[in-house]
Design a protein around this motif. Sequence first.
Motif, PDB file in Angstrom:
ATOM      1  N   MET A 130      36.227  53.971  17.933  1.00 12.68           N
ATOM      2  CA  MET A 130      34.843  53.721  18.292  1.00 12.68           C
ATOM      3  C   MET A 130      34.631  54.208  19.720  1.00 12.68           C
ATOM      4  SD  MET A 130      32.792  50.073  18.505  1.00 12.68           S
ATOM      5  CE  MET A 130      32.493  49.914  16.770  1.00 12.68           C
ATOM      6  N   ASN A 131      33.600  55.003  19.922  1.00 16.62           N
ATOM      7  CA  ASN A 131      33.281  55.458  21.272  1.00 16.62           C
ATOM      8  C   ASN A 131      32.147  54.592  21.837  1.00 16.62           C
ATOM      9  OD1 ASN A 131      30.826  56.477  20.276  1.00 16.62           O
ATOM     10  ND2 ASN A 131      31.699  58.492  19.912  1.00 16.62           N
ATOM     11  N   LYS A 132      31.717  54.911  23.062  1.00 13.30           N
ATOM     12  CA  LYS A 132      30.732  54.068  23.732  1.00 13.30           C
ATOM     13  C   LYS A 132      29.409  54.015  22.973  1.00 13.30           C
ATOM     14  CE  LYS A 132      28.566  53.175  28.178  1.00 13.30           C
ATOM     15  NZ  LYS A 132      28.429  53.593  29.580  1.00 13.30           N
ATOM     16  N   SER A 133      28.925  55.133  22.473  1.00 10.69           N
ATOM     17  CA  SER A 133      27.635  55.121  21.773  1.00 10.69           C
ATOM     18  C   SER A 133      27.719  54.323  20.469  1.00 10.69           C
ATOM     19  CB  SER A 133      27.122  56.536  21.520  1.00 10.69           C
ATOM     20  OG  SER A 133      27.972  57.242  20.662  1.00 10.69           O
ATOM     21  N   GLU A 134      28.845  54.381  19.788  1.00 10.96           N
ATOM     22  CA  GLU A 134      29.031  53.579  18.581  1.00 10.96           C
ATOM     23  C   GLU A 134      29.102  52.093  18.924  1.00 10.96           C
ATOM     24  OE1 GLU A 134      31.473  56.909  15.942  1.00 10.96           O
ATOM     25  OE2 GLU A 134      32.591  55.488  17.187  1.00 10.96           O
ATOM     26  N   LEU A 135      29.730  51.774  20.050  1.00 14.44           N
ATOM     27  CA  LEU A 135      29.796  50.388  20.498  1.00 14.44           C
ATOM     28  C   LEU A 135      28.400  49.874  20.839  1.00 14.44           C
ATOM     29  CD1 LEU A 135      31.419  47.879  21.293  1.00 14.44           C
ATOM     30  CD2 LEU A 135      31.817  48.938  23.525  1.00 14.44           C
ATOM     31  N   ILE A 136      27.607  50.692  21.496  1.00  8.44           N
ATOM     32  CA  ILE A 136      26.226  50.308  21.818  1.00  8.44           C
ATOM     33  C   ILE A 136      25.431  50.047  20.545  1.00  8.44           C
ATOM     34  CG2 ILE A 136      24.045  51.194  22.767  1.00  8.44           C
ATOM     35  CD1 ILE A 136      25.823  52.518  24.983  1.00  8.44           C
ATOM     36  N   ASP A 137      25.591  50.906  19.533  1.00 13.12           N
ATOM     37  CA  ASP A 137      24.913  50.698  18.249  1.00 13.12           C
ATOM     38  C   ASP A 137      25.327  49.373  17.618  1.00 13.12           C
ATOM     39  OD1 ASP A 137      23.624  53.146  18.496  1.00 13.12           O
ATOM     40  OD2 ASP A 137      25.024  54.204  17.172  1.00 13.12           O
ATOM     41  N   ALA A 138      26.621  49.067  17.667  1.00 14.94           N
ATOM     42  CA  ALA A 138      27.127  47.824  17.081  1.00 14.94           C
ATOM     43  C   ALA A 138      26.590  46.605  17.829  1.00 14.94           C
ATOM     44  CB  ALA A 138      28.654  47.823  17.087  1.00 14.94           C
ATOM     45  N   ILE A 139      26.573  46.677  19.156  1.00  9.69           N
ATOM     46  CA  ILE A 139      26.049  45.564  19.958  1.00  9.69           C
ATOM     47  C   ILE A 139      24.566  45.355  19.667  1.00  9.69           C
ATOM     48  CG2 ILE A 139      25.498  44.815  22.314  1.00  9.69           C
ATOM     49  CD1 ILE A 139      28.132  46.230  23.184  1.00  9.69           C
ATOM     50  N   ALA A 140      23.812  46.450  19.630  1.00 12.85           N
ATOM     51  CA  ALA A 140      22.377  46.358  19.366  1.00 12.85           C
ATOM     52  C   ALA A 140      22.118  45.729  17.995  1.00 12.85           C
ATOM     53  CB  ALA A 140      21.738  47.743  19.451  1.00 12.85           C
ATOM     54  N   GLY A 141      22.907  46.105  17.007  1.00 12.81           N
ATOM     55  CA  GLY A 141      22.743  45.550  15.669  1.00 12.81           C
ATOM     56  C   GLY A 141      23.099  44.078  15.592  1.00 12.81           C
ATOM     57  N   LYS A 142      24.235  43.688  16.178  1.00 13.55           N
ATOM     58  CA  LYS A 142      24.674  42.290  16.103  1.00 13.55           C
ATOM     59  C   LYS A 142      23.795  41.361  16.921  1.00 13.55           C
ATOM     60  CE  LYS A 142      29.455  42.761  14.854  1.00 13.55           C
ATOM     61  NZ  LYS A 142      30.319  41.723  14.341  1.00 13.55           N
ATOM     62  N   ALA A 143      23.336  41.835  18.082  1.00 14.43           N
ATOM     63  CA  ALA A 143      22.514  40.997  18.953  1.00 14.43           C
ATOM     64  C   ALA A 143      21.023  41.125  18.653  1.00 14.43           C
ATOM     65  CB  ALA A 143      22.776  41.359  20.410  1.00 14.43           C
ATOM     66  N   GLU A 144      20.676  42.029  17.739  1.00 16.62           N
ATOM     67  CA  GLU A 144      19.289  42.281  17.377  1.00 16.62           C
ATOM     68  C   GLU A 144      18.445  42.600  18.612  1.00 16.62           C
ATOM     69  OE1 GLU A 144      17.979  38.978  14.977  1.00 16.62           O
ATOM     70  OE2 GLU A 144      19.399  39.453  13.386  1.00 16.62           O
ATOM     71  N   ILE A 145      18.937  43.551  19.419  1.00 16.22           N
ATOM     72  CA  ILE A 145      18.231  44.030  20.605  1.00 16.22           C
ATOM     73  C   ILE A 145      18.140  45.550  20.515  1.00 16.22           C
ATOM     74  CG2 ILE A 145      18.902  42.085  22.076  1.00 16.22           C
ATOM     75  CD1 ILE A 145      21.129  43.829  23.255  1.00 16.22           C
ATOM     76  N   SER A 146      17.360  46.134  21.388  1.00 16.36           N
ATOM     77  CA  SER A 146      17.213  47.590  21.373  1.00 16.36           C
ATOM     78  C   SER A 146      18.483  48.254  21.906  1.00 16.36           C
ATOM     79  CB  SER A 146      16.017  48.013  22.223  1.00 16.36           C
ATOM     80  OG  SER A 146      16.293  47.800  23.596  1.00 16.36           O
TER      81      SER A 146
END
Length: 92
Positions: free
Chosen positions: A1-17
């Motif tokens: 997982m790279n940084k952009s994939e991690l950001i996508d995962a965080i945004a999805g789990k936290a329901e934020i942009s």
Amino acid sequence: MNKSELIDAIAGKAEISKADATKALDAFLDTIVETVAAGDAVNLIGFGAFKTSERAARQGKNPKTGEKLEIPAATVPKFAVGAGFKAAVAKK
């Protein structure tokens, strides 16, 4: 997982942009780097600890020429895995 994939995962789990997730991740990483660089530790119970470690001076060898050289002492960052993280990985 790279940084952009991690950001996508965080945004999805936290329901934020994604923009908010990027800001949060960057702030988190910057805070850890600044704290450890200042000589303090960051302890996240169950996940792990970021801290510094002292590396002693030692002799090394140039692999190309075989010439001996002195490697100076250094302070390096270190991560120690927490019990919860270790247990989650072991369950695989």
